[in-house]
Design a protein around this motif. Structure first.
Motif, PDB file in Angstrom:
ATOM      1  N   PRO A  20      -3.915 -38.617 -11.330  1.00  0.00           N
ATOM      2  CA  PRO A  20      -3.831 -39.139  -9.981  1.00  0.00           C
ATOM      3  C   PRO A  20      -2.381 -39.080  -9.208  1.00  0.00           C
ATOM      4  O   PRO A  20      -1.398 -38.789  -9.936  1.00  0.00           O
ATOM      5  CB  PRO A  20      -3.797 -40.578 -10.419  1.00  0.00           C
ATOM      6  CG  PRO A  20      -4.410 -40.552 -11.844  1.00  0.00           C
ATOM      7  CD  PRO A  20      -4.051 -39.222 -12.268  1.00  0.00           C
ATOM      8  N   GLY A  21      -2.849 -38.908  -7.788  1.00  0.00           N
ATOM      9  CA  GLY A  21      -1.327 -38.399  -7.002  1.00  0.00           C
ATOM     10  C   GLY A  21      -1.002 -36.841  -7.057  1.00  0.00           C
ATOM     11  O   GLY A  21      -0.065 -36.415  -6.485  1.00  0.00           O
ATOM     12  N   GLY A  22      -1.718 -36.092  -7.927  1.00  0.00           N
ATOM     13  CA  GLY A  22      -1.571 -34.868  -8.097  1.00  0.00           C
ATOM     14  C   GLY A  22      -2.039 -34.016  -6.796  1.00  0.00           C
ATOM     15  O   GLY A  22      -2.295 -34.441  -5.815  1.00  0.00           O
ATOM     16  N   LEU A  23      -2.120 -32.783  -6.971  1.00  0.00           N
ATOM     17  CA  LEU A  23      -2.331 -31.707  -5.876  1.00  0.00           C
ATOM     18  C   LEU A  23      -3.825 -31.859  -5.467  1.00  0.00           C
ATOM     19  O   LEU A  23      -4.672 -31.849  -6.475  1.00  0.00           O
ATOM     20  CB  LEU A  23      -2.011 -30.150  -5.884  1.00  0.00           C
ATOM     21  CG  LEU A  23      -0.382 -29.923  -6.170  1.00  0.00           C
ATOM     22  CD1 LEU A  23      -0.259 -28.551  -6.672  1.00  0.00           C
ATOM     23  CD2 LEU A  23       0.117 -30.455  -5.078  1.00  0.00           C
ATOM     24  N   SER A  24      -4.201 -31.670  -4.412  1.00  0.00           N
ATOM     25  CA  SER A  24      -5.356 -31.316  -4.082  1.00  0.00           C
ATOM     26  C   SER A  24      -5.892 -29.831  -4.078  1.00  0.00           C
ATOM     27  O   SER A  24      -4.667 -29.177  -4.361  1.00  0.00           O
ATOM     28  CB  SER A  24      -5.738 -31.890  -2.334  1.00  0.00           C
ATOM     29  OG  SER A  24      -5.201 -30.891  -1.479  1.00  0.00           O
ATOM     30  N   VAL A  25      -6.965 -29.517  -4.191  1.00  0.00           N
ATOM     31  CA  VAL A  25      -7.395 -28.213  -4.366  1.00  0.00           C
ATOM     32  C   VAL A  25      -7.193 -27.469  -3.338  1.00  0.00           C
ATOM     33  O   VAL A  25      -6.429 -26.095  -3.285  1.00  0.00           O
ATOM     34  CB  VAL A  25      -9.074 -28.134  -4.614  1.00  0.00           C
ATOM     35  CG1 VAL A  25      -9.408 -26.518  -4.657  1.00  0.00           C
ATOM     36  CG2 VAL A  25      -9.489 -28.641  -6.018  1.00  0.00           C
ATOM     37  N   GLY A  26      -6.766 -27.933  -1.826  1.00  0.00           N
ATOM     38  CA  GLY A  26      -6.617 -27.251  -0.906  1.00  0.00           C
ATOM     39  C   GLY A  26      -5.033 -27.020  -0.757  1.00  0.00           C
ATOM     40  O   GLY A  26      -4.670 -25.978  -0.301  1.00  0.00           O
ATOM     41  N   VAL A  27      -4.310 -27.872  -1.240  1.00  0.00           N
ATOM     42  CA  VAL A  27      -3.023 -27.714  -1.136  1.00  0.00           C
ATOM     43  C   VAL A  27      -2.649 -26.720  -2.196  1.00  0.00           C
ATOM     44  O   VAL A  27      -1.879 -25.554  -2.138  1.00  0.00           O
ATOM     45  CB  VAL A  27      -2.088 -29.057  -1.554  1.00  0.00           C
ATOM     46  CG1 VAL A  27      -0.869 -28.918  -1.803  1.00  0.00           C
ATOM     47  CG2 VAL A  27      -2.526 -30.017  -0.396  1.00  0.00           C
ATOM     48  N   ALA A  28      -3.309 -26.731  -3.394  1.00  0.00           N
ATOM     49  CA  ALA A  28      -3.029 -25.751  -4.640  1.00  0.00           C
ATOM     50  C   ALA A  28      -3.380 -24.525  -4.038  1.00  0.00           C
ATOM     51  O   ALA A  28      -2.664 -23.379  -4.403  1.00  0.00           O
ATOM     52  CB  ALA A  28      -3.697 -26.244  -5.596  1.00  0.00           C
ATOM     53  N   MET A  29      -4.632 -24.210  -3.323  1.00  0.00           N
ATOM     54  CA  MET A  29      -4.985 -22.789  -2.977  1.00  0.00           C
ATOM     55  C   MET A  29      -3.774 -22.337  -1.857  1.00  0.00           C
ATOM     56  O   MET A  29      -3.627 -21.186  -1.586  1.00  0.00           O
ATOM     57  CB  MET A  29      -6.472 -23.012  -2.384  1.00  0.00           C
ATOM     58  CG  MET A  29      -7.389 -23.264  -3.226  1.00  0.00           C
ATOM     59  SD  MET A  29      -7.583 -21.719  -4.490  1.00  0.00           S
ATOM     60  CE  MET A  29      -7.989 -20.705  -3.498  1.00  0.00           C
ATOM     61  N   ALA A  30      -3.375 -23.317  -0.766  1.00  0.00           N
ATOM     62  CA  ALA A  30      -2.334 -23.010  -0.110  1.00  0.00           C
ATOM     63  C   ALA A  30      -1.011 -22.582  -0.660  1.00  0.00           C
ATOM     64  O   ALA A  30      -0.297 -21.495  -0.106  1.00  0.00           O
ATOM     65  CB  ALA A  30      -2.299 -24.070   1.066  1.00  0.00           C
ATOM     66  N   GLN A  31      -0.665 -23.085  -1.632  1.00  0.00           N
ATOM     67  CA  GLN A  31       0.504 -22.848  -2.472  1.00  0.00           C
ATOM     68  C   GLN A  31       0.501 -21.324  -3.249  1.00  0.00           C
ATOM     69  O   GLN A  31       1.195 -20.567  -2.967  1.00  0.00           O
ATOM     70  CB  GLN A  31       0.865 -23.744  -3.271  1.00  0.00           C
ATOM     71  CG  GLN A  31       1.578 -25.028  -2.681  1.00  0.00           C
ATOM     72  CD  GLN A  31       1.719 -26.179  -3.673  1.00  0.00           C
ATOM     73  OE1 GLN A  31       1.284 -25.938  -4.964  1.00  0.00           O
ATOM     74  NE2 GLN A  31       2.542 -26.923  -3.333  1.00  0.00           N
ATOM     75  N   ALA A  32      -0.879 -21.186  -3.547  1.00  0.00           N
ATOM     76  CA  ALA A  32      -1.037 -20.085  -4.396  1.00  0.00           C
ATOM     77  C   ALA A  32      -0.944 -18.767  -3.372  1.00  0.00           C
ATOM     78  O   ALA A  32      -0.549 -17.737  -3.607  1.00  0.00           O
ATOM     79  CB  ALA A  32      -2.640 -19.842  -4.997  1.00  0.00           C
ATOM     80  N   ARG A  33      -1.489 -18.886  -2.084  1.00  0.00           N
ATOM     81  CA  ARG A  33      -1.653 -17.999  -0.924  1.00  0.00           C
ATOM     82  C   ARG A  33      -0.176 -17.607  -0.573  1.00  0.00           C
ATOM     83  O   ARG A  33       0.109 -16.607  -0.395  1.00  0.00           O
ATOM     84  CB  ARG A  33      -2.506 -18.473   0.150  1.00  0.00           C
ATOM     85  CG  ARG A  33      -3.957 -18.032   0.152  1.00  0.00           C
ATOM     86  CD  ARG A  33      -4.699 -18.397   1.508  1.00  0.00           C
ATOM     87  NE  ARG A  33      -4.804 -19.842   1.862  1.00  0.00           N
ATOM     88  CZ  ARG A  33      -5.447 -20.618   1.337  1.00  0.00           C
ATOM     89  NH1 ARG A  33      -6.600 -20.376   0.526  1.00  0.00           N
ATOM     90  NH2 ARG A  33      -5.442 -21.876   1.912  1.00  0.00           N
ATOM     91  N   ASP A  34       0.646 -18.835  -0.606  1.00  0.00           N
ATOM     92  CA  ASP A  34       2.007 -18.538  -0.186  1.00  0.00           C
ATOM     93  C   ASP A  34       2.693 -17.717  -1.231  1.00  0.00           C
ATOM     94  O   ASP A  34       3.454 -16.949  -0.768  1.00  0.00           O
ATOM     95  CB  ASP A  34       2.704 -19.913   0.251  1.00  0.00           C
ATOM     96  CG  ASP A  34       1.904 -20.516   1.507  1.00  0.00           C
ATOM     97  OD1 ASP A  34       1.587 -19.804   2.274  1.00  0.00           O
ATOM     98  OD2 ASP A  34       2.473 -21.992   1.513  1.00  0.00           O
ATOM     99  N   ASN A  35       2.504 -17.951  -2.336  1.00  0.00           N
ATOM    100  CA  ASN A  35       3.275 -17.343  -3.358  1.00  0.00           C
ATOM    101  C   ASN A  35       2.863 -15.921  -3.418  1.00  0.00           C
ATOM    102  O   ASN A  35       3.750 -15.035  -3.675  1.00  0.00           O
ATOM    103  CB  ASN A  35       2.953 -18.082  -4.755  1.00  0.00           C
ATOM    104  CG  ASN A  35       3.550 -19.403  -4.995  1.00  0.00           C
ATOM    105  OD1 ASN A  35       4.448 -19.781  -4.362  1.00  0.00           O
ATOM    106  ND2 ASN A  35       3.140 -20.139  -5.938  1.00  0.00           N
ATOM    107  N   LEU A  36       1.390 -15.699  -3.193  1.00  0.00           N
ATOM    108  CA  LEU A  36       0.770 -14.082  -3.283  1.00  0.00           C
ATOM    109  C   LEU A  36       1.633 -13.653  -1.914  1.00  0.00           C
ATOM    110  O   LEU A  36       2.042 -12.355  -2.109  1.00  0.00           O
ATOM    111  CB  LEU A  36      -0.417 -14.239  -3.070  1.00  0.00           C
ATOM    112  CG  LEU A  36      -1.079 -13.081  -3.501  1.00  0.00           C
ATOM    113  CD1 LEU A  36      -0.854 -12.530  -4.740  1.00  0.00           C
ATOM    114  CD2 LEU A  36      -2.777 -13.029  -3.165  1.00  0.00           C
TER     115      LEU A  36
END
Length: 161
Positions: A20-36
């Motif tokens: 609860p209060g963790g990342l949403s899938v969309g935010v996690a995917m955006a962070q992964a794209r930024d890292n890549l």
């Protein structure tokens, strides 16, 4: 009697998303794209180094095992795919995969036409150096490499359909 315990594992990302209060899938995917994206320049250097290694390979000389040279060319081609794949360089992956297919199809004990390795290395260098907007040139290079694969491996034409 032995007892086996099974403990399900979850990835760190899945634990963060499920909390609860963790990342949403969309935010996690955006962070992964930024890292890549941050790794893109380093990935480009690795791809360029591997292509240069392929271009530097020389045909096996008499007295040396030609299989070792082919294995090295295959491993470098596979390494190009591994390095280019995460960065959406499907063009490089397709060209390197064609080389690997041709090496895979080489008949045991038969002479291998080393020009195949040379042509693929030169094509990979050319593709790597093309600007992003050079889609027509990239498509033509890949079509010519694909034609070579189909000519050298007649069954490749049937499996692509």
């Amino acid at each position: 009697m032995s007892l086996v315990m099974w403990k399900p594992r979850t990835s760190r990302l899945s634990a963060i998303i499920d909390t609860p209060g963790g990342l949403s899938v969309g935010v996690a995917m955006a962070q992964a794209r930024d890292n890549l994206e941050a790794l893109k320049a380093q990935g480009q250097e690795i791809v360029a180094e591997r292509i240069a290694r392929l271009a530097a390979l020389r045909p096996p000389v008499a007295g040396h095992d030609p299989i070792l040279a082919l294995n090295e060319a295959y491993e470098i081609g596979r390494a190009v795919i591994d390095a280019a794949g995460p960065f959406d360089r499907d063009d490089l992956c397709k060209a390197a995969a064609g080389l690997c297919d041709l090496i895979d199809a080489a008949e045991q004990g038969a002479a291998f036409d080393w020009r195949i390795v040379t042509v693929h290395a030169q094509a990979l260098q050319l593709i790597l150096g093309l600007p992003p907007e050079a889609d027509a040139v990239r498509t033509e290079i890949l079509a010519n490499l694909d034609q070579m694969v189909k000519q050298k491996i007649p069954t490749a034409d049937q499996s692509a359909d």
